[in-house]
Design a protein around this motif. Structure first.
Motif, mmCIF file in Angstrom:
data_model
loop_
_atom_site.group_PDB
_atom_site.id
_atom_site.type_symbol
_atom_site.label_atom_id
_atom_site.label_comp_id
_atom_site.label_asym_id
_atom_site.label_seq_id
_atom_site.Cartn_x
_atom_site.Cartn_y
_atom_site.Cartn_z
ATOM 1 N N THR A 70 27.366 -45.059 27.931
ATOM 2 C CA THR A 70 26.354 -45.714 28.761
ATOM 3 C C THR A 70 25.092 -45.886 27.932
ATOM 4 O O THR A 70 24.592 -44.919 27.357
ATOM 5 C CB THR A 70 26.047 -44.872 30.011
ATOM 6 O OG1 THR A 70 27.264 -44.601 30.693
ATOM 7 C CG2 THR A 70 25.095 -45.592 30.940
ATOM 8 N N LYS A 71 24.590 -47.110 27.868
ATOM 9 C CA LYS A 71 23.358 -47.391 27.127
ATOM 10 C C LYS A 71 22.341 -48.002 28.071
ATOM 11 O O LYS A 71 22.682 -48.778 28.963
ATOM 12 C CB LYS A 71 23.613 -48.358 25.973
ATOM 13 C CG LYS A 71 24.316 -47.731 24.809
ATOM 14 C CD LYS A 71 24.326 -48.673 23.635
ATOM 15 C CE LYS A 71 25.021 -48.030 22.456
ATOM 16 N NZ LYS A 71 25.031 -48.925 21.287
ATOM 17 N N LEU A 72 21.094 -47.652 27.834
ATOM 18 C CA LEU A 72 19.975 -48.209 28.575
ATOM 19 C C LEU A 72 19.175 -49.080 27.628
ATOM 20 O O LEU A 72 18.777 -48.634 26.551
ATOM 21 C CB LEU A 72 19.098 -47.091 29.138
ATOM 22 C CG LEU A 72 17.924 -47.534 29.997
ATOM 23 C CD1 LEU A 72 18.426 -48.153 31.315
ATOM 24 C CD2 LEU A 72 17.010 -46.354 30.305
ATOM 25 N N PHE A 73 18.952 -50.324 28.027
ATOM 26 C CA PHE A 73 18.157 -51.264 27.242
ATOM 27 C C PHE A 73 16.799 -51.416 27.914
ATOM 28 O O PHE A 73 16.714 -51.610 29.128
ATOM 29 C CB PHE A 73 18.863 -52.622 27.170
ATOM 30 C CG PHE A 73 20.120 -52.580 26.353
ATOM 31 C CD1 PHE A 73 20.119 -52.988 25.027
ATOM 32 C CD2 PHE A 73 21.308 -52.126 26.899
ATOM 33 C CE1 PHE A 73 21.282 -52.939 24.271
ATOM 34 C CE2 PHE A 73 22.473 -52.076 26.156
ATOM 35 C CZ PHE A 73 22.459 -52.480 24.838
ATOM 36 N N LEU A 74 15.746 -51.312 27.105
ATOM 37 C CA LEU A 74 14.365 -51.375 27.584
ATOM 38 C C LEU A 74 13.552 -52.312 26.699
ATOM 39 O O LEU A 74 13.904 -52.517 25.531
ATOM 40 C CB LEU A 74 13.723 -49.982 27.531
ATOM 41 C CG LEU A 74 14.347 -48.901 28.388
ATOM 42 C CD1 LEU A 74 13.996 -47.525 27.850
ATOM 43 C CD2 LEU A 74 13.859 -49.058 29.811
ATOM 44 N N VAL A 78 8.464 -49.038 25.086
ATOM 45 C CA VAL A 78 8.659 -48.066 26.163
ATOM 46 C C VAL A 78 9.180 -46.782 25.516
ATOM 47 O O VAL A 78 10.257 -46.769 24.936
ATOM 48 C CB VAL A 78 9.659 -48.572 27.232
ATOM 49 C CG1 VAL A 78 9.910 -47.506 28.272
ATOM 50 C CG2 VAL A 78 9.153 -49.846 27.866
ATOM 51 N N ASN A 79 8.373 -45.723 25.600
ATOM 52 C CA ASN A 79 8.745 -44.447 24.983
ATOM 53 C C ASN A 79 9.148 -43.450 26.050
ATOM 54 O O ASN A 79 8.412 -43.239 27.013
ATOM 55 C CB ASN A 79 7.572 -43.894 24.164
ATOM 56 C CG ASN A 79 7.216 -44.790 23.005
ATOM 57 O OD1 ASN A 79 8.093 -45.256 22.288
ATOM 58 N ND2 ASN A 79 5.946 -45.061 22.823
ATOM 59 N N ILE A 80 10.321 -42.851 25.859
ATOM 60 C CA ILE A 80 10.826 -41.836 26.777
ATOM 61 C C ILE A 80 11.063 -40.573 25.964
ATOM 62 O O ILE A 80 11.780 -40.601 24.957
ATOM 63 C CB ILE A 80 12.116 -42.309 27.473
ATOM 64 C CG1 ILE A 80 11.814 -43.555 28.303
ATOM 65 C CG2 ILE A 80 12.702 -41.195 28.322
ATOM 66 C CD1 ILE A 80 13.021 -44.166 28.978
ATOM 67 N N GLN A 99 18.852 -38.450 28.435
ATOM 68 C CA GLN A 99 18.968 -39.072 27.118
ATOM 69 C C GLN A 99 19.836 -38.186 26.239
ATOM 70 O O GLN A 99 19.619 -36.981 26.144
ATOM 71 C CB GLN A 99 17.567 -39.201 26.530
ATOM 72 C CG GLN A 99 17.480 -39.895 25.213
ATOM 73 C CD GLN A 99 16.030 -40.107 24.811
ATOM 74 O OE1 GLN A 99 15.134 -40.100 25.632
ATOM 75 N NE2 GLN A 99 15.799 -40.288 23.542
ATOM 76 N N SER A 100 20.845 -38.780 25.576
ATOM 77 C CA SER A 100 21.735 -37.956 24.773
ATOM 78 C C SER A 100 21.517 -38.117 23.274
ATOM 79 O O SER A 100 22.237 -37.547 22.487
ATOM 80 C CB SER A 100 23.193 -38.272 25.109
ATOM 81 O OG SER A 100 23.499 -39.595 24.765
ATOM 82 N N GLY A 101 20.547 -38.900 22.881
ATOM 83 C CA GLY A 101 20.281 -39.058 21.455
ATOM 84 C C GLY A 101 18.953 -39.741 21.221
ATOM 85 O O GLY A 101 18.248 -40.112 22.154
ATOM 86 N N GLN A 102 18.636 -39.906 19.947
ATOM 87 C CA GLN A 102 17.409 -40.599 19.585
ATOM 88 C C GLN A 102 17.539 -42.073 19.960
ATOM 89 O O GLN A 102 18.614 -42.660 19.807
ATOM 90 C CB GLN A 102 17.164 -40.485 18.080
ATOM 91 C CG GLN A 102 16.735 -39.118 17.632
ATOM 92 C CD GLN A 102 15.352 -38.752 18.162
ATOM 93 O OE1 GLN A 102 14.503 -39.603 18.374
ATOM 94 N NE2 GLN A 102 15.133 -37.486 18.387
ATOM 95 N N ILE A 112 18.856 -46.695 24.418
ATOM 96 C CA ILE A 112 18.993 -45.244 24.545
ATOM 97 C C ILE A 112 20.395 -44.947 25.074
ATOM 98 O O ILE A 112 20.806 -45.498 26.100
ATOM 99 C CB ILE A 112 17.950 -44.663 25.516
ATOM 100 C CG1 ILE A 112 16.541 -44.964 25.024
ATOM 101 C CG2 ILE A 112 18.154 -43.171 25.709
ATOM 102 C CD1 ILE A 112 15.453 -44.556 25.989
ATOM 103 N N THR A 113 21.129 -44.095 24.380
ATOM 104 C CA THR A 113 22.436 -43.661 24.856
ATOM 105 C C THR A 113 22.217 -42.572 25.897
ATOM 106 O O THR A 113 21.430 -41.649 25.687
ATOM 107 C CB THR A 113 23.301 -43.128 23.693
ATOM 108 O OG1 THR A 113 23.414 -44.162 22.713
ATOM 109 C CG2 THR A 113 24.684 -42.734 24.183
#
Length: 121
Positions: A70-74, A78-80, A99-102, A112-113
């Protein structure tokens, strides 16, 4: 309008979801350190993408198992923070992830994975 502005605008039309970002923040209650959930970002446009990859372990000799990615595109910028809970609403469904990685940071967007949120670490 620059070429990158055009690319960012085109990608922006794909952001059909919204996400909220919640951090697990420390605070002092007298002399006791406690934690609270603090929402630091709300209704951020985003896009969830689902894919699959073969699992690394096939020890039982059966067919290759697949693992969902699952990936999130932003949008860019945008910093999380790592360890945040990210609640995504897309296509009428709301799911909590972590969040599972950098993040992969590109000029046009951020990826973001994610993994399903289980609990605060």
């Amino acid at each position: 309008m620059s070429m990158m502005d055009t690319v960012r605008a085109a990608l922006g039309t794909l952001y059909t979801g919204k996400c909220d970002v919640i951090e697990h923040q420390k605070y002092l209650d007298g002399s006791i350190t406690r934690y609270k959930e603090a929402t630091v970002l709300t209704d951020q446009p985003c896009k969830l993408s689902f894919g699959s990859i073969p699992a690394a372990d096939n020890a039982d000799g059966g067919g290759a198992a697949l693992t969902q990615v699952t990936k999130l595109f932003l949008p860019p910028g945008v910093n999380i923070k790592p360890g945040s809970k990210i609640t995504v609403t897309q296509n009428g469904q709301t799911t909590a992830y972590s969040q599972s990685g950098q993040p992969a940071v590109y000029e046009s967007h951020t990826e973001i994975t994610l993994q399903l949120f289980k609990r605060w670490a």
